[in-house]
Design an enzyme around this catalytic site. Structure first.
Site, PDB file in Angstrom:
ATOM      1  N   LYS A   1     -29.903 -48.831 -45.880  1.00  0.00           N
ATOM      2  CA  LYS A   1     -29.788 -49.639 -44.652  1.00  0.00           C
ATOM      3  C   LYS A   1     -28.311 -49.939 -44.436  1.00  0.00           C
ATOM      4  O   LYS A   1     -27.823 -50.979 -44.890  1.00  0.00           O
ATOM      5  CB  LYS A   1     -30.494 -50.990 -44.847  1.00  0.00           C
ATOM      6  CG  LYS A   1     -32.005 -50.986 -44.860  1.00  0.00           C
ATOM      7  CD  LYS A   1     -32.481 -52.451 -44.973  1.00  0.00           C
ATOM      8  CE  LYS A   1     -33.940 -52.575 -45.253  1.00  0.00           C
ATOM      9  NZ  LYS A   1     -34.333 -53.960 -45.575  1.00  0.00           N
TER      10      LYS A   1
ATOM     11  N   ASP B   1     -29.558 -52.084 -49.835  1.00  0.00           N
ATOM     12  CA  ASP B   1     -29.643 -53.050 -48.742  1.00  0.00           C
ATOM     13  C   ASP B   1     -28.285 -53.751 -48.654  1.00  0.00           C
ATOM     14  O   ASP B   1     -27.349 -53.207 -48.095  1.00  0.00           O
ATOM     15  CB  ASP B   1     -30.814 -53.991 -49.105  1.00  0.00           C
ATOM     16  CG  ASP B   1     -31.192 -54.995 -48.041  1.00  0.00           C
ATOM     17  OD1 ASP B   1     -31.703 -54.581 -47.002  1.00  0.00           O
ATOM     18  OD2 ASP B   1     -30.998 -56.197 -48.264  1.00  0.00           O
TER      19      ASP B   1
HETATM   20  P1  IMP Z   1     -29.646 -55.252 -52.476  1.00  0.00           P
HETATM   21  O1  IMP Z   1     -29.181 -55.788 -53.795  1.00  0.00           O
HETATM   22  O2  IMP Z   1     -29.564 -56.277 -51.383  1.00  0.00           O
HETATM   23  O3  IMP Z   1     -28.975 -53.939 -52.076  1.00  0.00           O
HETATM   24  O4  IMP Z   1     -31.202 -54.995 -52.576  1.00  0.00           O
HETATM   25  C1  IMP Z   1     -31.684 -54.051 -53.372  1.00  0.00           C
HETATM   26  C2  IMP Z   1     -33.109 -54.333 -53.801  1.00  0.00           C
HETATM   27  O5  IMP Z   1     -33.801 -55.231 -52.945  1.00  0.00           O
HETATM   28  C3  IMP Z   1     -33.854 -53.036 -53.732  1.00  0.00           C
HETATM   29  O6  IMP Z   1     -33.799 -52.363 -54.961  1.00  0.00           O
HETATM   30  C4  IMP Z   1     -35.255 -53.450 -53.360  1.00  0.00           C
HETATM   31  O7  IMP Z   1     -36.017 -53.643 -54.513  1.00  0.00           O
HETATM   32  C5  IMP Z   1     -35.083 -54.737 -52.612  1.00  0.00           C
HETATM   33  N1  IMP Z   1     -35.167 -54.516 -51.152  1.00  0.00           N
HETATM   34  C6  IMP Z   1     -34.152 -54.306 -50.288  1.00  0.00           C
HETATM   35  N2  IMP Z   1     -34.583 -54.133 -49.020  1.00  0.00           N
HETATM   36  C7  IMP Z   1     -35.933 -54.221 -49.085  1.00  0.00           C
HETATM   37  C8  IMP Z   1     -36.978 -54.109 -48.085  1.00  0.00           C
HETATM   38  O8  IMP Z   1     -36.774 -53.875 -46.875  1.00  0.00           O
HETATM   39  N3  IMP Z   1     -38.238 -54.259 -48.554  1.00  0.00           N
HETATM   40  C9  IMP Z   1     -38.539 -54.510 -49.866  1.00  0.00           C
HETATM   41  N4  IMP Z   1     -37.598 -54.612 -50.816  1.00  0.00           N
HETATM   42  C10 IMP Z   1     -36.305 -54.473 -50.425  1.00  0.00           C
END
Ligand code: IMP
Ligand code: MG
Length: 179
Positions: A135, A107
């Site tokens: 994403k 994300d």
């Molecule tokens: P990041 O550190 O922002 O890249 O987020 C990574 C973590 O956030 C992922 O491993 C997911 O567990 C959680 N996450 C990110 N996007 C979503 C979503 O749309 N729904 C649920 N969990 C999410």
């Protein structure tokens, strides 16, 4: 369109189980080719990646593959906090190994960047990233992804391991938040 309700929010189906499995099989074909003979250590990032890791590992034809688990948390509700907490650490010997990180979704990129730096510090020979979902519009930093299952829009999703405040992880399909 199939809809479900978790807590106060409504979600509608966006990626059926069959589509997810197809993407995982494709990732596995590439990994079977790239990782042959490397005795790779697969690291499943908990909680979100448990279903992905289980389905992917069954498609791997690598007799020297190993799996371990790292538990992290960064989400609160439906948005990333940017702050990553380690809840269960890695105990395996990482030095000089090929490590393949298994993520449910990239994300903002914070979690994956943190894991890459942790694993690299432990002396991994190479670190590869496999994420079921990506994403690109939410990404806040540069990350190199080696294996990507499905590219999705910047909407909040649940199911197939992913949750909304602890619920929805058990859903077989993936659902998107209805705005
Ligand atoms: P990041 O550190 O922002 O890249 O987020 C990574 C973590 O956030 C992922 O491993 C997911 O567990 C959680 N996450 C990110 N996007 C979503 C979503 O749309 N729904 C649920 N969990 C999410
Ligand atoms: Mg996760």
């Amino acid at each position: 369109m199939k809809r479900i309700k978790l807590w106060d929010k409504e979600f509608e189906i966006s990626l059926p189980f069959e589509e997810i499995q197809k993407a995982i099989k494709k990732m596995a074909v590439q990994m079977n080719y790239d990782l042959q003979g490397k005795s790779a250590l697969f690291v499943c990032i908990l909680n979100g990646s448990f279903m992905f890791a289980a389905d992917l590992m069954k498609e791997l034809e690598l007799n020297d593959a190993e799996i371990s688990f790292l538990k992290l948390a960064s989400y609160a509700g439906t948005s990333s906090t940017g702050e990553i907490r380690e809840l269960i650490g890695l105990n395996e010997e990482i030095k000089d190994r090929t490590v393949v990180i298994l993520e449910d979704i990239v994300d903002s990129g914070h979690t994956i960047a943190d894991v890459i730096s942790q694993v690299s510090k432990k002396g991994a020979r190479e670190v590869k990233i496999a994420t079921l979902l990506f994403k690109p519009d939410a990404l806040k930093m540069k990350v190199d992804l080696d294996y990507v299952g499905i590219v999705i829009p910047n909407d909040f999703i649940v199911g197939y391991g992913l949750d909304y405040d602890r619920r929805g992880r058990n859903l077989k399909d993936i659902y998107t938040l209805v705005k």
